[in-house]
Design an enzyme around this catalytic site. Sequence first.
Site, PDB file in Angstrom:
ATOM      1  N   GLU A 114       0.835  -1.219   0.000  1.00 60.81           N
ATOM      2  CA  GLU A 114       0.000   0.000   0.000  1.00 60.81           C
ATOM      3  C   GLU A 114       0.867   1.266   0.000  1.00 60.81           C
ATOM      4  OE1 GLU A 114      -2.221  -1.675   3.406  1.00 60.81           O
ATOM      5  OE2 GLU A 114      -4.001  -0.952   2.359  1.00 60.81           O
ATOM      6  N   GLU A 134      -3.952  -9.543   3.861  1.00 61.26           N
ATOM      7  CA  GLU A 134      -4.712  -9.210   5.074  1.00 61.26           C
ATOM      8  C   GLU A 134      -5.819 -10.205   5.403  1.00 61.26           C
ATOM      9  OE1 GLU A 134      -3.755  -7.030   2.779  1.00 61.26           O
ATOM     10  OE2 GLU A 134      -2.965  -5.238   3.758  1.00 61.26           O
TER      11      GLU A 134
HETATM   12  N1  DAK Z   1       4.887  -7.576  11.250  1.00 59.87           N
HETATM   13  C1  DAK Z   1       5.730  -7.916  12.264  1.00 59.87           C
HETATM   14  N2  DAK Z   1       6.730  -8.800  12.125  1.00 59.87           N
HETATM   15  C2  DAK Z   1       6.905  -9.365  10.920  1.00 59.87           C
HETATM   16  C3  DAK Z   1       6.072  -9.054   9.817  1.00 59.87           C
HETATM   17  C4  DAK Z   1       5.020  -8.108  10.019  1.00 59.87           C
HETATM   18  N3  DAK Z   1       4.195  -7.725   9.033  1.00 59.87           N
HETATM   19  N4  DAK Z   1       6.482  -9.781   8.762  1.00 59.87           N
HETATM   20  C5  DAK Z   1       7.530 -10.516   9.183  1.00 59.87           C
HETATM   21  N5  DAK Z   1       7.787 -10.257  10.470  1.00 59.87           N
HETATM   22  C6  DAK Z   1       8.851 -10.836  11.309  1.00 59.87           C
HETATM   23  C7  DAK Z   1       8.584 -12.303  11.613  1.00 59.87           C
HETATM   24  O1  DAK Z   1       7.680 -12.419  12.701  1.00 59.87           O
HETATM   25  C8  DAK Z   1       9.964 -12.772  11.951  1.00 59.87           C
HETATM   26  O2  DAK Z   1      10.281 -12.352  13.271  1.00 59.87           O
HETATM   27  P1  DAK Z   1      11.081 -13.316  14.302  1.00 59.87           P
HETATM   28  O3  DAK Z   1      10.260 -14.528  14.421  1.00 59.87           O
HETATM   29  O4  DAK Z   1      12.406 -13.571  13.625  1.00 59.87           O
HETATM   30  O5  DAK Z   1      11.181 -12.511  15.557  1.00 59.87           O
HETATM   31  C9  DAK Z   1      10.845 -11.992  11.002  1.00 59.87           C
HETATM   32  O6  DAK Z   1      10.060 -10.860  10.587  1.00 59.87           O
HETATM   33  C10 DAK Z   1      11.238 -12.755   9.753  1.00 59.87           C
HETATM   34  O7  DAK Z   1      10.057 -13.266   9.197  1.00 59.87           O
HETATM   35  P2  DAK Z   1       9.852 -14.820   8.858  1.00 59.87           P
HETATM   36  O8  DAK Z   1      10.663 -15.683   9.773  1.00 59.87           O
HETATM   37  O9  DAK Z   1       8.393 -15.069   8.800  1.00 59.87           O
HETATM   38  O10 DAK Z   1      10.510 -14.888   7.384  1.00 59.87           O
HETATM   39  P3  DAK Z   1      10.145 -15.880   6.225  1.00 59.87           P
HETATM   40  O11 DAK Z   1      11.174 -15.659   5.170  1.00 59.87           O
HETATM   41  O12 DAK Z   1       9.931 -17.277   6.731  1.00 59.87           O
HETATM   42  O13 DAK Z   1       8.714 -15.381   5.668  1.00 59.87           O
HETATM   43  C11 DAK Z   1       7.123 -13.718   4.963  1.00 59.87           C
HETATM   44  C12 DAK Z   1       8.615 -14.113   5.055  1.00 59.87           C
HETATM   45  C13 DAK Z   1       7.072 -12.252   4.417  1.00 59.87           C
HETATM   46  C14 DAK Z   1       6.428 -14.627   3.950  1.00 59.87           C
HETATM   47  C15 DAK Z   1       6.455 -13.810   6.342  1.00 59.87           C
HETATM   48  O14 DAK Z   1       7.251 -13.085   7.276  1.00 59.87           O
HETATM   49  C16 DAK Z   1       5.083 -13.241   6.369  1.00 59.87           C
HETATM   50  O15 DAK Z   1       4.106 -13.860   5.935  1.00 59.87           O
HETATM   51  N6  DAK Z   1       4.942 -12.037   6.981  1.00 59.87           N
HETATM   52  C17 DAK Z   1       3.675 -11.405   7.194  1.00 59.87           C
HETATM   53  C18 DAK Z   1       3.105 -10.812   5.920  1.00 59.87           C
HETATM   54  C19 DAK Z   1       1.824 -10.112   6.254  1.00 59.87           C
HETATM   55  O16 DAK Z   1       0.801 -10.759   6.535  1.00 59.87           O
HETATM   56  N7  DAK Z   1       1.904  -8.807   6.322  1.00 59.87           N
HETATM   57  C20 DAK Z   1       0.899  -7.972   6.974  1.00 59.87           C
HETATM   58  C21 DAK Z   1      -0.342  -7.714   6.162  1.00 59.87           C
HETATM   59  S1  DAK Z   1      -1.467  -6.804   7.185  1.00 59.87           S
HETATM   60  C22 DAK Z   1      -2.014  -1.978  12.557  1.00 59.87           C
HETATM   61  C23 DAK Z   1      -0.861  -2.751  12.588  1.00 59.87           C
HETATM   62  C24 DAK Z   1      -0.630  -3.550  11.524  1.00 59.87           C
HETATM   63  C25 DAK Z   1      -1.472  -3.574  10.421  1.00 59.87           C
HETATM   64  C26 DAK Z   1      -2.587  -2.792  10.403  1.00 59.87           C
HETATM   65  C27 DAK Z   1      -2.885  -2.010  11.501  1.00 59.87           C
HETATM   66  N8  DAK Z   1      -2.308  -1.177  13.749  1.00 59.87           N
HETATM   67  C28 DAK Z   1      -1.255  -0.983  14.746  1.00 59.87           C
HETATM   68  C29 DAK Z   1      -3.530  -0.495  13.747  1.00 59.87           C
HETATM   69  C30 DAK Z   1      -1.109  -4.477   9.361  1.00 59.87           C
HETATM   70  C31 DAK Z   1      -1.451  -4.304   8.131  1.00 59.87           C
HETATM   71  C32 DAK Z   1      -0.868  -5.231   7.175  1.00 59.87           C
HETATM   72  O17 DAK Z   1       0.022  -4.871   6.471  1.00 59.87           O
END
Ligand code: DAK
Length: 257
Positions: A114, A134
């Site tokens: 985004e 998401e």
């Molecule tokens: N947030 C926090 N930590 C994250 C992260 C994220 N979005 N993405 C990855 N990490 C962290 C992992 O938890 C991991 O931390 P440790 O376990 O080492 O402490 C580290 O980064 C490395 O990630 P992976 O071990 O998972 O690495 P891989 O290569 O195995 O996998 C991956 C990479 C990108 C496929 C995987 O990390 C993944 O699926 N990540 C999440 C993708 C995702 O769903 N993104 C978010 C979409 S929702 C809000 C806060 C947040 C949001 C909205 C509002 N408020 C405070 C109101 C979120 C909105 C979004 O973007």
Amino acid sequence: MTDANLLLQKDGALATITFNNPKALNALTVATFYGMETLLDELEQDADVRVVILTGAGDKAFIAGGDICHLGTLDADGAREFALLAQRVIDRIEAFPKPVIAAINGYALGGGCELAMGCDVRIAADSAKFGQPEVKLGIIPGFAGTQRLARLVGKGKAKELVFTGEMIGAEEACRIGLVNRVVARDRLLEEARAMALKMCDNSASAIKFAKDAIDNGLEMDFAHGARYEADLFALCFTTADCKEGISAFMEKRLAKF
Ligand code: DAK
């Protein structure tokens, strides 16, 4: 408020902001958004800076989304507040009076995709991956991703990406119009800088008006957009750059903007 996870580097007319929390794949926090506002204030005021490049630290990610660790603590009011903060900052990037280029070095997921969509131009490393995952978390894109993605790639493709939450590679992102071009990972910043320098050769005021015409005109119907363009075209004739550009052409020399 600034954020330790944001690095700013200035090199002549180019400023590069690096999202620098590679251990968490540069996930975006509240502090990152406030920090971005502070940096954008500084770069808007700095007349030497003509183009801004955004990139991510490390090899894996541009930005892997909003910080999921904060999600679990939120109620509906907190979620709306965070979404509106993120939208305000991404709107600011989109309306920034200088070009902003996203140099996407890896995952651009959720809020990362985004934020990239708020930039004027997206250049992706061949290893980059894009997605709006998401729905896998029980939420929807909240940083205006449903709006920008549908405008960039069309409603059908946007729905496919948002409903499946699946990632796509850089080549497919380019094919559907989500990114402008794909380059080898080790040439990413070089290519982004080369494009930025081409922009720097041109009139900064003309680019500012052109950006305004494209972004705001696109939200109007064609006739109003064209009228808006004519008003901005007229404004160009009040600038020193217009005089210089036309004089330089007549005198068969390069314009100095
Ligand atoms: N947030 C926090 N930590 C994250 C992260 C994220 N979005 N993405 C990855 N990490 C962290 C992992 O938890 C991991 O931390 P440790 O376990 O080492 O402490 C580290 O980064 C490395 O990630 P992976 O071990 O998972 O690495 P891989 O290569 O195995 O996998 C991956 C990479 C990108 C496929 C995987 O990390 C993944 O699926 N990540 C999440 C993708 C995702 O769903 N993104 C978010 C979409 S929702 C809000 C806060 C947040 C949001 C909205 C509002 N408020 C405070 C109101 C979120 C909105 C979004 O973007």
